[in-house]
Design a protein around this motif. Structure first.
Motif, PDB file in Angstrom:
ATOM      1  N   ASN A 203       0.810  -1.205   0.000  1.00 29.99           N
ATOM      2  CA  ASN A 203       0.000   0.000   0.000  1.00 29.99           C
ATOM      3  C   ASN A 203       0.849   1.262   0.000  1.00 29.99           C
TER       4      ASN A 203
ATOM      5  N   TYR B  81      -2.949   6.222   0.276  1.00 25.02           N
ATOM      6  CA  TYR B  81      -4.231   6.915   0.310  1.00 25.02           C
ATOM      7  C   TYR B  81      -4.235   8.022   1.356  1.00 25.02           C
ATOM      8  N   ASP B  85      -5.089  11.822   0.623  1.00 25.49           N
ATOM      9  CA  ASP B  85      -6.142  12.502   1.375  1.00 25.49           C
ATOM     10  C   ASP B  85      -5.652  13.821   1.935  1.00 25.49           C
TER      11      ASP B  85
END
Lengths: 229, 296
Positions: A203, B81, B85
Motif C-alpha cells: 500500500n 491513500y 487525502d
C-alpha cells in the motif's frame, strides 16, 4: 536427525520420560549447521590469480548488470551481487558529457561536474533512505546499485544528444532530442521500478515510485537543456 | 524445572504471536471514524479530548530512542491513500474543519513535507526556465541558458521556509502557551506537516505561471494564496484565539504575510517579466535589423 536427538539429550533435563523418545539411542553426532554452497571464489584463494583474471571477473559482473538493465526483468544478479563500479562509471561519464555547455556568466550555465555528481549520489541516497523509512526490505547498497545502473539509458541518451547537436541545433534536432530523452527517461524509471517495487509494502508502492520518477526527471531535464557553445 | 515444552523447537501450531505495536493502528481508526457532521462547534471541546489522546498516543507511538532507525520510521508511517487525502485536504479546504485535526490525527508524517518541497523546488526552477525561454524566444540576441544555479537558490529558499518558519511559529506558540492556557496546541511535527502540505497548491500554480501574461500570473497568485492561506488560518486560529486579541491577529497576519512573500518572491525571481502585454514601438535601424524597445 542425529544432531536433533543429540541436542535433546545433552540438555540433561529431568522429566525426559515425558518425551516419547527411547533412551537407548546412542548419543553421538555433531551440532553442525550445513553451510550454503560456497561460491567458487572460496574454494581457492584469489590472491594468487593473475591480475587480468581479477579485473575480467569484475568487468564481466558489471557488464552482466548492464545487460540486465537493458532488458529489465527480475534477476538476482543486480540485487544480490551489488556493486557500485557501474554507477560510478555512468555518473562520471554523464557528468563529463554535461560539461562544455554555453554560459554567458558562470551563474547561468548548466550544472557543473560536482553538481551532477552530488545530484546523482545524494538523490540516490535520499531515495534509498525514503524507501527504507517507508518499510522497504531492500538493503541500502542494493538500492543504490539499482538506481545507479538504471542511469544507463539516460547516459546513452546524453551520448545521442551530443551527437545530434554536432549536426545542428535547430528545431528538428530539439524534437529528436526530446523524443530520445523522453523514451530513455521512461525506460530508466520502468527498469528501476521493476527492480525496486517488489520490496515495498503493497500500500505504499506509489509513495516509493514517485521519488524515483522525480530523480530521473531531473536528470533528463539536465540532459535535455544541455546547449553547446 | 523444565517441561516438555522446553524441548520442543518445532513451531507450535497453538502459539500466537503478539506484536506490541498495536497502538499504531488507533490513530488510523480515528481517522476513519471521526468524520461526523457538526464538528465545527465541537472543535474546541474535541480539541481538549484530542490533545489528551494525541499526546498519549504520541507517547505510545514514538517510544523508540531517537538514535535508532525505528524512531524515524514512525514519521513515515503513512499509506498512499493517506498522503493523497492530506493533499486533497490542503487543496480543498473545508471551512471550519481544522486540517491537523481532520487529516493529521496525531500521525504527522515527514514524507509529504519533504517530497512536496522537493517537487516544488524543481517545478519552480524548470517552469521558470521554460517561461523565460518562451518569453525571449523570438529575439535574435537571445541564447538559451539552463540557469542551473537557480535550482540551489530555490531549494534553499523553499526548504528554509518549510522548516524554519514552523520552528519559529512553534517556539512562539509554546511561549504564548506558557502565559495563556490555550486549549489547542500543536507539536512541531504537526506544524511542519501543515506547512508542507499547504505548499502543494503552488506546484500546479508554478506550472501555470509559464503562461506569459501578467494578469494570469497575479490571478494565480491570489487564488493559490487564498487556498493555502485559508488552510493555515483555519489551523492556527484556534491555537491563538484565546490569547490577547491583538497578538492573535498579529500572529495570523504574519503567517499569511510570509506565505504571500514566498509566492510573490518566487514569481518575481524565477520568472522574468512578460513583455507581451506591453506593445512596444518598433524602430528600424539603418542596417535593417529591427530593434524593439522594451521596458523591463
Amino acid at each position: 536427525m542425529e544432531s536433533r536427538k543429540a541436542w535433546e539429550m545433552t540438555g540433561k533435563f529431568p522429566g525426559l520420560a515425558d518425551v516419547s523418545i527411547s533412551q537407548d539411542i546412542p548419543v553421538e553426532g555433531e551440532i553442525t549447521v550445513p553451510v550454503g554452497s560456497h561460491s567458487p571464489d572460496e574454494d581457492f584463494s584469489t590472491l594468487d590469480e593473475p591480475v587480468k583474471d581479477t579485473i575480467m571477473r569484475d568487468l564481466k559482473a558489471v557488464g552482466k548488470k548492464f545487460v540486465h538493465v537493458m532488458y529489465p526483468k527480475k534477476s538476482s544478479a543486480l540485487l544480490r551481487d551489488w556493486d557500485l563500479w557501474g554507477p560510478l562509471v555512468l555518473c562520471v561519464s554523464l557528468a563529463l558529457m554535461l560539461q562544455g555547455g554555453s554560459a554567458d556568466s558562470k551563474d547561468d550555465g548548466g550544472p557543473q561536474f560536482a553538481e551532477v555528481f552530488v545530484i546523482i549520489w545524494f538523490g540516490a541516497v535520499v531515495i534509498t533512505l525514503n524507501s527504507k523509512l517507508l518499510g522497504g526490505t531492500i538493503s541500502f547498497f542494493q538500492s543504490l546499485c539499482v538506481l545507479g545502473y538504471c542511469v544507463m539509458p539516460l547516459t546513452v541518451a546524453m551520448l545521442v544528444c551530443r551527437l545530434v547537436l554536432l549536426a545542428g541545433a535547430g528545431t528538428v534536432s530539439f524534437i529528436i532530442r526530446l523524443i530520445v530523452v523522453g523514451a530513455m527517461f521512461g525506460w530508466s524509471t520502468l527498469a528501476s521500478t521493476a527492480f525496486l517495487a517488489d520490496s515495498q509494502p503493497p500500500n505504499r508502492k506509489a509513495l516509493v515510485v514517485y521519488p524515483i520518477f522525480l530523480f530521473y526527471f531531473v536528470i533528463s531535464w539536465m540532459i535535455l537543456t544541455f546547449t553547446p557553445q | 524445572m523444565a517441561t516438555a515444552d522446553d524441548l520442543k523447537f518445532q513451531a507450535n501450531p497453538d502459539a500466537t504471536t503478539i506484536s506490541i505495536d498495536e497502538p499504531v493502528e488507533i490513530p488510523k481508526n480515528q481517522h476513519s471514524r471521526l468524520q461526523e457532521p457538526g464538528r465545527e462547534e465541537d472543535d474546541e471541546l474535541l480539541g481538549t479530548d484530542d490533545s489528551d489522546k494525541t499526546e498519549l498516543l504520541a507517547g505510545q507511538k514514538k517510544s523508540a530512542p531517537f538514535w535508532t532507525f525505528e524512531y524515524y520510521q514512525t514519521f513515515f508511517d503513512v499509506d498512499t491513500y493517506q498522503v493523497l487525502d492530506r493533499i486533497k485536504g490542503s487543496v480543498f479546504p473545508v471551512p471550519g474543519k481544522n486540517f491537523v485535526r481532520l487529516y493529521i490525527r496525531s500521525n504527522p508524517d515527514l514524507y509529504g513535507p519533504f517530497w512536496i518541497c522537493a517537487t516544488l523546488v524543481f517545478t519552480i526552477a524548470v517552469s521558470g526556465n521554460l517561461s523565460n525561454f518562451f518569453i525571449h524566444l523570438g529575439k535574435p540576441t537571445y541564447h538559451y541558458v539552463p540557469e542551473f544555479r537557480k535550482v540551489s537558490i530555490a531549494a534553499t529558499t523553499i526548504y528554509a521556509y518549510a522548516w524554519l518558519v514552523p520552528l519559529a511559529l512553534w517556539g512562539f506558540l509554546m511561549w504564548r502557551n506558557s502565559k495563556v492556557m490555550n486549549i489547542v496546541s500543536y507539536s512541531f511535527l504537526e506544524i511542519v506537516c501543515v506547512y508542507g502540505y499547504s505548499l502543494f497548491i503552488y506546484i500546479p500554480t508554478a506550472i501555470l505561471w509559464i503562461i506569459p501574461q501578467k494578469v494570469v500570473r497575479w490571478v494565480l497568485v491570489v487564488f493559490s494564496l487564498c487556498l493555502s492561506g485559508s488552510v493555515l488560518v483555519m489551523t492556527f486560529w484556534p491555537a491563538v484565539r484565546d490569547d490577547n486579541r491583538r497578538i492573535a491577529v498579529a500572529t495570523v497576519a504574519t503567517i499569511l504575510l510570509l506565505h504571500a512573500l514566498l509566492a510573490v518572491g518566487c514569481l518575481a525571481y524565477f520568472f522574468d517579466a512578460p513583455e507581451l502585454d506591453l506593445p512596444a514601438p518598433i524602430i528600424p535601424t539603418h542596417n535593417g535589423t529591427t530593434v524593439v524597445t522594451k521596458s523591463q
